[in-house]
Design an enzyme around this catalytic site. Structure first.
Site, PDB file in Angstrom:
ATOM      1  N   GLU A 281      48.229  39.115  27.382  1.00  0.00           N
ATOM      2  CA  GLU A 281      48.214  39.810  28.547  1.00  0.00           C
ATOM      3  C   GLU A 281      48.689  38.261  29.426  1.00  0.00           C
ATOM      4  O   GLU A 281      48.124  37.201  29.045  1.00  0.00           O
ATOM      5  CB  GLU A 281      47.288  39.572  29.527  1.00  0.00           C
TER       6      GLU A 281
ATOM      7  N   LYS B 131      26.645  40.913  39.432  1.00  0.00           N
ATOM      8  CA  LYS B 131      27.426  39.968  39.735  1.00  0.00           C
ATOM      9  C   LYS B 131      28.997  39.586  39.886  1.00  0.00           C
ATOM     10  O   LYS B 131      29.804  39.857  38.341  1.00  0.00           O
ATOM     11  CB  LYS B 131      26.935  39.068  38.199  1.00  0.00           C
TER      12      LYS B 131
ATOM     13  N   GLU C 201      35.089  47.099  29.591  1.00  0.00           N
ATOM     14  CA  GLU C 201      36.890  47.239  29.611  1.00  0.00           C
ATOM     15  C   GLU C 201      37.643  45.372  29.998  1.00  0.00           C
ATOM     16  O   GLU C 201      37.246  44.857  30.843  1.00  0.00           O
ATOM     17  CB  GLU C 201      36.371  47.765  31.666  1.00  0.00           C
TER      18      GLU C 201
HETATM   19  P1  NAP Z   1      36.441  36.512  32.898  1.00  0.00           P
HETATM   20  O1  NAP Z   1      37.207  35.586  33.370  1.00  0.00           O
HETATM   21  O2  NAP Z   1      36.270  36.658  31.597  1.00  0.00           O
HETATM   22  O3  NAP Z   1      35.335  36.891  34.308  1.00  0.00           O
HETATM   23  C1  NAP Z   1      35.184  38.185  34.224  1.00  0.00           C
HETATM   24  C2  NAP Z   1      33.949  38.390  34.883  1.00  0.00           C
HETATM   25  O4  NAP Z   1      32.899  37.094  34.065  1.00  0.00           O
HETATM   26  C3  NAP Z   1      33.340  36.638  35.992  1.00  0.00           C
HETATM   27  O5  NAP Z   1      32.895  37.867  36.927  1.00  0.00           O
HETATM   28  C4  NAP Z   1      33.388  36.103  35.544  1.00  0.00           C
HETATM   29  O6  NAP Z   1      32.217  34.529  36.535  1.00  0.00           O
HETATM   30  C5  NAP Z   1      32.101  36.451  34.008  1.00  0.00           C
HETATM   31  N1  NAP Z   1      32.233  36.081  33.243  1.00  0.00           N
HETATM   32  C6  NAP Z   1      33.009  34.497  33.180  1.00  0.00           C
HETATM   33  N2  NAP Z   1      32.598  33.443  32.470  1.00  0.00           N
HETATM   34  C7  NAP Z   1      30.925  34.001  31.882  1.00  0.00           C
HETATM   35  C8  NAP Z   1      30.453  33.942  31.410  1.00  0.00           C
HETATM   36  N3  NAP Z   1      30.130  32.938  30.264  1.00  0.00           N
HETATM   37  N4  NAP Z   1      28.972  34.380  30.740  1.00  0.00           N
HETATM   38  C9  NAP Z   1      28.464  35.558  31.849  1.00  0.00           C
HETATM   39  N5  NAP Z   1      29.595  36.291  32.410  1.00  0.00           N
HETATM   40  C10 NAP Z   1      30.602  35.042  32.215  1.00  0.00           C
HETATM   41  O7  NAP Z   1      37.805  37.579  33.719  1.00  0.00           O
HETATM   42  P2  NAP Z   1      39.217  37.456  34.600  1.00  0.00           P
HETATM   43  O8  NAP Z   1      40.266  35.990  34.401  1.00  0.00           O
HETATM   44  O9  NAP Z   1      37.960  37.406  35.959  1.00  0.00           O
HETATM   45  O10 NAP Z   1      39.433  38.737  34.304  1.00  0.00           O
HETATM   46  C11 NAP Z   1      40.999  39.140  33.735  1.00  0.00           C
HETATM   47  C12 NAP Z   1      40.139  39.873  32.814  1.00  0.00           C
HETATM   48  O11 NAP Z   1      40.273  41.268  32.865  1.00  0.00           O
HETATM   49  C13 NAP Z   1      41.694  40.393  31.926  1.00  0.00           C
HETATM   50  O12 NAP Z   1      41.707  40.202  30.762  1.00  0.00           O
HETATM   51  C14 NAP Z   1      41.627  42.076  31.944  1.00  0.00           C
HETATM   52  O13 NAP Z   1      43.046  42.592  31.450  1.00  0.00           O
HETATM   53  C15 NAP Z   1      40.314  42.400  32.398  1.00  0.00           C
HETATM   54  N6  NAP Z   1      40.482  42.850  33.357  1.00  0.00           N
HETATM   55  C16 NAP Z   1      40.209  44.698  32.357  1.00  0.00           C
HETATM   56  C17 NAP Z   1      40.015  46.010  32.856  1.00  0.00           C
HETATM   57  C18 NAP Z   1      39.642  47.121  32.450  1.00  0.00           C
HETATM   58  O14 NAP Z   1      39.025  48.170  32.980  1.00  0.00           O
HETATM   59  N7  NAP Z   1      39.515  47.199  30.979  1.00  0.00           N
HETATM   60  C19 NAP Z   1      39.504  45.857  34.454  1.00  0.00           C
HETATM   61  C20 NAP Z   1      40.578  45.118  35.132  1.00  0.00           C
HETATM   62  C21 NAP Z   1      40.006  43.334  34.634  1.00  0.00           C
HETATM   63  P3  NAP Z   1      33.126  34.400  37.635  1.00  0.00           P
HETATM   64  O15 NAP Z   1      34.787  33.862  37.808  1.00  0.00           O
HETATM   65  O16 NAP Z   1      32.076  34.012  38.594  1.00  0.00           O
HETATM   66  O17 NAP Z   1      33.447  32.408  36.443  1.00  0.00           O
END
Ligand code: NAP
Length: 537
Positions: free
Chosen positions: A439, A233, A308
């Site tokens: 962050e 996804k 992650e």
């Molecule tokens: P996010 O909003 O949590 O989204 C990540 C994924 O989860 C996307 O595919 C999103 O889908 C999906 N998602 C959102 N709401 C959901 C729900 N209620 N149920 C199931 N899936 C859901 O995070 P982001 O803003 O895309 O990414 C940034 C974050 O990722 C930052 O906090 C960053 O630090 C972290 N990150 C961590 C790592 C690591 O290796 N530790 C690496 C990269 C990024 P949609 O986008 O389609 O809504």
């Protein structure tokens, strides 16, 4: 076009608010369009984007439907979702906006494919993964362009991501052949004790927008190598790279159903994946808030969970550091991907003796970063992913300034408009300020002053996150001492770029569970089976 971008922004910010306020049900507002076919929208885009899209189309890499059981599939109710270029607002394509029913079918396809894929020899799985790796590299340029178009990072960085992303497929193609078990000396003479490692089964991989390829391959590489099958996804903001990678996976001989992609209504897809007893593992990269929801949801069926999540990386520059090395490393770790990585330095801690010298030289270096459309030669900083991201950065900067921090460089939206923000340095930041607690996920470097090594360690560890940390020092003793004292999964010593497929990536505390990459990255996709054979005397 601006309207589309704006609408998308509002949607994204409201979805985040919903995530924070929901309980076990993962709520999220939806921006799918009704009944318009998933396709490529030429009429609405700039000439430059259109010509890249044409090339991608003719190479067969521009896919707009989901992949279920080897078939490119529209959303069952015909809904679509637009994918924008954050640098221009152009609508690049309109992709299938899927939900529960498509996800259930993708899970069934992965479940059915498991019985065949898991029984192939390791060598067979390995050679198909190796084919995939070769194809990813063969299409490095096109995939890089696709990443820049939908994510915004500079083309050079995007092509770098393709190399990095592909390296996980190569590494795990090799590891597939090294899933060894054990023979344990028995405690009774007529017994023989064995340990077998077996694939966990169907894996759900939910990934973010900041690395549209690498966050997928870091999960799918080990999953497939172990014999698992997957439902991916990707983020609704960057699904095109995921779909292109899936197309190349099909071409490489990975059988239908082994790798499926669904995108659209994140909470519905997420819930369906979490609730399904056929899914044996959830692997998630993204925000800590969503990670916690998924972890709680996975408890119902006791799935394995790898997370992650977000970071809050300290970058500690000691008086005894080589200034040039410290500037280069801090610049790399802070401004990569316009500050939108989980391992980006979020707090730059500088010892008082070197503080003035460092901030001056660092600000000079930051000033030289060219901002613009990632497709333009020489650009080092692209736009932020959307308007909500800029608003977050603005509010953090405002909070810091209102509490006494000083803007040394930048500090506002870039004159290019859209979601561009000026590369920024802020001095006199305190660890209590919002910008040091969470962050910032943008091109803002907050600089904090400290006196002693003990104080630096105390400030660095004073957070719920524990992903990456950096230290700059010329003392070998100090580098050991501080590395051991930092409560972080990754420590860069005199180095700002630490990610590689051969080393374990993951965090302490609320930055996550499990490790990706390296030999340790296989463990989360394997069950350990103990076999006790009696009556062997
Ligand atoms: P996010 O909003 O949590 O989204 C990540 C994924 O989860 C996307 O595919 C999103 O889908 C999906 N998602 C959102 N709401 C959901 C729900 N209620 N149920 C199931 N899936 C859901 O995070 P982001 O803003 O895309 O990414 C940034 C974050 O990722 C930052 O906090 C960053 O630090 C972290 N990150 C961590 C790592 C690591 O290796 N530790 C690496 C990269 C990024 P949609 O986008 O389609 O809504």
């Amino acid at each position: 076009m601006m309207m589309t971008m704006f609408a998308r922004t509002i949607h994204r910010s409201s979805s985040r608010i919903n995530v924070h306020h929901s309980s076990l049900s993962l709520s999220h507002s939806l921006r799918c369009n009704s009944h318009s076919p998933s396709n490529i929208l030429h009429c609405q885009m700039s000439t430059e984007t259109a010509s890249i899209i044409d090339r991608l189309k003719s190479s067969g890499l521009l896919r707009t439907k989901g992949l279920i059981g080897g078939k490119w599939t529209d959303a069952y109710d015909g809904r679509t979702i637009e994918v924008n270029n954050p640098a221009s607002g152009d609508v690049i394509a309109s992709v299938a906006c899927m939900g529960e029913r498509e996800t259930k079918d993708a899970i069934s396809s992965a479940y059915d494919a498991f019985s065949h894929w898991s029984k192939l020899t390791a060598n067979d799985r390995s050679s198909r993964l190796r084919n995939w790796y070769n194809l990813l590299l063969q299409h490095k340029e096109e995939l890089g362009q696709l990443i820049t178009l939908e994510q915004g990072k500079p083309l050079k960085e995007a092509i770098g991501e393709v190399g990095y992303g592909a390296s996980f497929i190569e590494f795990f193609a090799e590891e597939a052949k090294r899933i060894y078990g054990d023979i344990i000396p028995p405690t009774l003479s007529d017994r023989r004790l064995f340990v077998l490692k077996q694939p966990v089964g169907v894996v759900a991989a939910i990934t973010p927008w900041n690395f549209p390829l690498a966050m997928i391959t870091r999960k799918v590489g080990p999953a497939l190598a172990c014999g698992c099958t997957v439902v991916i996804k990707p983020s609704e903001l960057t699904p095109l790279t995921a779909l292109a990678a899936a197309e190349l996976a099909l071409q490489s001989g990975i059988p239908p159903g082994v790798l499926n992609v669904v995108m659209g209504d994140a909470p519905k897809i997420g819930n369906t994946l979490v609730e399904s007893p056929q899914v044996r593992k959830i692997t998630f990269t993204g925000s800590t808030a969503v990670g916690k929801k998924l972890m709680a949801g996975a408890a119902e069926t006791v799935k394995k969970v790898s997370l992650e999540l977000g970071g809050n990386a300290p970058c500690i520059v000691f008086d005894d550091a080589d200034l040039e090395v410290a500037i280069k490393g801090s610049l790399a770790t802070k401004f990569r991907n316009s500050g939108q990585t989980c391992v980006c330095a979020n707090r730059i801690l500088v010892q008082e003796g070197i503080y003035e010298k460092f901030t001056k030289a660092f600000s000079n270096a930051v000033q030289n970063l060219k901002v613009g459309n990632g497709l333009t030669e020489g650009v080092a900083q692209g736009p932020l992913i959307n308007e909500a991201a800029v608003q977050k950065v603005e509010s953090f900067v405002q909070d810091a300034v209102s509490k006494g921090a000083k803007v040394l460089l930048g500090g506002k939206r870039h004159s290019l408009g859209m979601s561009f923000y000026e590369p920024t340095v802020i001095g006199d930041v305190k660890n209590e300020m919002l910008i040091a607690r969470q962050e910032v996920f943008g091109p803002v470097a907050p600089v904090l002053r400290f006196k002693t090594e003990e104080e630096a360690i105390q400030i660095a560890n004073d957070t719920n996150a524990g992903l990456a940390a950096y230290i700059f020092t010329n003392s070998i003793k100090r580098s050991w001492r501080v590395s051991e004292a930092l409560e972080y999964g990754i420590v860069g010593v005199n180095e700002g770029l630490v990610s590689t497929e051969v080393a374990p990536f993951g965090g302490y505390k609320q930055s996550g569970l499990g490790r990706e990459g390296s030999k340790y990255g296989m463990d989360d996709y394997l069950e350990i089976k103990y076999i006790c054979m009696g009556n062997m005397g």
